[in-house]
Design a protein around this motif. Structure first.
Motif, PDB file in Angstrom:
ATOM      1  N   GLN A  81       7.065   5.795   1.524  1.00 21.80           N
ATOM      2  CA  GLN A  81       8.431   5.728   2.028  1.00 21.80           C
ATOM      3  C   GLN A  81       9.159   4.651   1.256  1.00 21.80           C
ATOM      4  N   MET A  82      10.229   5.053   0.581  1.00 21.15           N
ATOM      5  CA  MET A  82      10.971   4.130  -0.270  1.00 21.15           C
ATOM      6  C   MET A  82      12.373   3.953   0.291  1.00 21.15           C
ATOM      7  N   ASN A  83      12.674   2.747   0.708  1.00 25.36           N
ATOM      8  CA  ASN A  83      13.990   2.424   1.264  1.00 25.36           C
ATOM      9  C   ASN A  83      14.704   1.424   0.362  1.00 25.36           C
ATOM     10  N   SER A  84      15.994   1.291   0.575  1.00 23.35           N
ATOM     11  CA  SER A  84      16.805   0.337  -0.195  1.00 23.35           C
ATOM     12  C   SER A  84      16.548   0.470  -1.687  1.00 23.35           C
ATOM     13  N   LEU A  85      16.580   1.697  -2.153  1.00 20.44           N
ATOM     14  CA  LEU A  85      16.243   1.952  -3.553  1.00 20.44           C
ATOM     15  C   LEU A  85      17.255   1.328  -4.498  1.00 20.44           C
ATOM     16  N   LYS A  86      16.735   0.874  -5.630  1.00 23.22           N
ATOM     17  CA  LYS A  86      17.539   0.228  -6.656  1.00 23.22           C
ATOM     18  C   LYS A  86      17.446   1.020  -7.960  1.00 23.22           C
ATOM     19  N   PRO A  87      18.427   0.883  -8.832  1.00 26.29           N
ATOM     20  CA  PRO A  87      18.336   1.583 -10.124  1.00 26.29           C
ATOM     21  C   PRO A  87      17.046   1.267 -10.883  1.00 26.29           C
ATOM     22  N   GLU A  88      16.542   0.055 -10.737  1.00 25.52           N
ATOM     23  CA  GLU A  88      15.308  -0.299 -11.444  1.00 25.52           C
ATOM     24  C   GLU A  88      14.063   0.358 -10.860  1.00 25.52           C
ATOM     25  N   ASP A  89      14.213   1.071  -9.751  1.00 27.24           N
ATOM     26  CA  ASP A  89      13.097   1.858  -9.219  1.00 27.24           C
ATOM     27  C   ASP A  89      12.986   3.212  -9.911  1.00 27.24           C
ATOM     28  N   THR A  90      13.938   3.532 -10.753  1.00 28.09           N
ATOM     29  CA  THR A  90      13.914   4.805 -11.469  1.00 28.09           C
ATOM     30  C   THR A  90      12.682   4.887 -12.359  1.00 28.09           C
ATOM     31  N   ALA A  91      11.905   5.942 -12.177  1.00 31.07           N
ATOM     32  CA  ALA A  91      10.651   6.113 -12.923  1.00 31.07           C
ATOM     33  C   ALA A  91      10.018   7.439 -12.530  1.00 31.07           C
ATOM     34  N   VAL A  92       8.983   7.800 -13.252  1.00 27.41           N
ATOM     35  CA  VAL A  92       8.098   8.870 -12.809  1.00 27.41           C
ATOM     36  C   VAL A  92       7.020   8.227 -11.953  1.00 27.41           C
ATOM     37  N   TYR A  93       6.853   8.745 -10.751  1.00 27.58           N
ATOM     38  CA  TYR A  93       5.881   8.205  -9.814  1.00 27.58           C
ATOM     39  C   TYR A  93       4.647   9.101  -9.798  1.00 27.58           C
ATOM     40  N   TYR A  94       3.484   8.466  -9.922  1.00 30.04           N
ATOM     41  CA  TYR A  94       2.212   9.176  -9.970  1.00 30.04           C
ATOM     42  C   TYR A  94       1.330   8.749  -8.796  1.00 30.04           C
ATOM     43  N   CYS A  95       0.692   9.718  -8.218  1.00 30.64           N
ATOM     44  CA  CYS A  95      -0.295   9.458  -7.187  1.00 30.64           C
ATOM     45  C   CYS A  95      -1.677   9.380  -7.846  1.00 30.64           C
ATOM     46  N   LYS A  96      -2.491   8.460  -7.379  1.00 33.94           N
ATOM     47  CA  LYS A  96      -3.882   8.372  -7.831  1.00 33.94           C
ATOM     48  C   LYS A  96      -4.798   8.322  -6.617  1.00 33.94           C
ATOM     49  N   VAL A  97      -5.850   9.107  -6.693  1.00 31.97           N
ATOM     50  CA  VAL A  97      -6.865   9.108  -5.633  1.00 31.97           C
ATOM     51  C   VAL A  97      -8.179   8.631  -6.242  1.00 31.97           C
ATOM     52  N   THR A  98      -8.813   7.685  -5.569  1.00 29.59           N
ATOM     53  CA  THR A  98     -10.130   7.198  -5.980  1.00 29.59           C
ATOM     54  C   THR A  98     -11.156   7.674  -4.965  1.00 29.59           C
ATOM     55  N   THR A  99     -12.115   8.452  -5.430  1.00 31.35           N
ATOM     56  CA  THR A  99     -13.149   8.955  -4.536  1.00 31.35           C
ATOM     57  C   THR A  99     -14.407   8.108  -4.650  1.00 31.35           C
ATOM     58  N   ILE A 100     -15.209   8.153  -3.569  1.00 30.58           N
ATOM     59  CA  ILE A 100     -16.520   7.516  -3.591  1.00 30.58           C
ATOM     60  C   ILE A 100     -17.633   8.536  -3.484  1.00 30.58           C
ATOM     61  N   ALA A 101     -17.295   9.766  -3.225  1.00 21.53           N
ATOM     62  CA  ALA A 101     -18.262  10.855  -3.165  1.00 21.53           C
ATOM     63  C   ALA A 101     -17.577  12.145  -3.576  1.00 21.53           C
ATOM     64  N   PRO A 102     -18.237  12.987  -4.330  1.00 16.56           N
ATOM     65  CA  PRO A 102     -19.629  12.877  -4.743  1.00 16.56           C
ATOM     66  C   PRO A 102     -19.888  11.844  -5.821  1.00 16.56           C
ATOM     67  N   SER A 103     -18.818  11.268  -6.382  1.00 16.63           N
ATOM     68  CA  SER A 103     -18.950  10.203  -7.370  1.00 16.63           C
ATOM     69  C   SER A 103     -17.730   9.319  -7.288  1.00 16.63           C
ATOM     70  N   VAL A 104     -17.841   8.143  -7.900  1.00 20.36           N
ATOM     71  CA  VAL A 104     -16.678   7.260  -8.007  1.00 20.36           C
ATOM     72  C   VAL A 104     -15.819   7.771  -9.154  1.00 20.36           C
ATOM     73  N   SER A 105     -14.670   8.321  -8.788  1.00 23.04           N
ATOM     74  CA  SER A 105     -13.807   8.928  -9.792  1.00 23.04           C
ATOM     75  C   SER A 105     -12.352   8.715  -9.430  1.00 23.04           C
ATOM     76  N   ASP A 106     -11.489   8.746 -10.451  1.00 19.74           N
ATOM     77  CA  ASP A 106     -10.054   8.674 -10.254  1.00 19.74           C
ATOM     78  C   ASP A 106      -9.422  10.020 -10.602  1.00 19.74           C
ATOM     79  N   TYR A 107      -8.477  10.436  -9.790  1.00 19.54           N
ATOM     80  CA  TYR A 107      -7.732  11.667 -10.035  1.00 19.54           C
ATOM     81  C   TYR A 107      -6.248  11.334  -9.975  1.00 19.54           C
ATOM     82  N   TRP A 108      -5.496  11.938 -10.889  1.00 20.11           N
ATOM     83  CA  TRP A 108      -4.065  11.659 -10.982  1.00 20.11           C
ATOM     84  C   TRP A 108      -3.246  12.907 -10.671  1.00 20.11           C
TER      85      TRP A 108
END
Length: 118
Positions: A81-108
């Motif tokens: 949730q992004m409130n009081s947004l500013k021009p400097e918040d302009t960007a591409v936003y990426y989600c990352k998930v870090t799993t611990i099973a079945p292995s320690v991995s990052d997904y974007w």
């Protein structure tokens, strides 16, 4: 394998709000952390906010007090949730998930554009 689908980006005026969503799908995985990063043109990707199992959160100084990260464990979904947004918040936003099973991995996620402009 974990698939991520992001949604919620768009164009908003300064002072406005947006809510980003990141839904993780797949089978046989366990999530440790869900986080949001952003990358503005010509800049490095930076961590915006993170929520780990148990609910602890952390934020970049630039968004503290304005952004809130949350997580619905039953839906394997994270929100920003992004409130009081500013021009400097302009960007591409990426989600990352870090799993611990079945292995320690990052997904974007694929990224979602947020533009703050009048």
């Amino acid at each position: 394998q974990v698939q991520l689908v992001e949604s919620g980006g768009g164009l908003v005026q300064p002072g406005g709000s947006l809510r980003l969503s990141c839904a993780a799908s797949g089978s046989g995985f366990s999530i440790y952390a869900m986080s949001w990063y952003r990358q503005a043109p010509g800049k490095q990707r930076e961590l915006v906010a993170i929520v780990i199992s148990g609910g602890n959160t952390n934020y970049a100084d630039s968004v503290k007090g304005r952004f809130t990260i949350s997580r619905d464990n039953a839906k394997n979904t994270a929100y920003l949730q992004m409130n009081s947004l500013k021009p400097e918040d302009t960007a591409v936003y990426y989600c990352k998930v870090t799993t611990i099973a079945p292995s320690v991995s990052d997904y974007w996620g694929q990224g979602t554009q947020v533009t703050v402009s009048s």
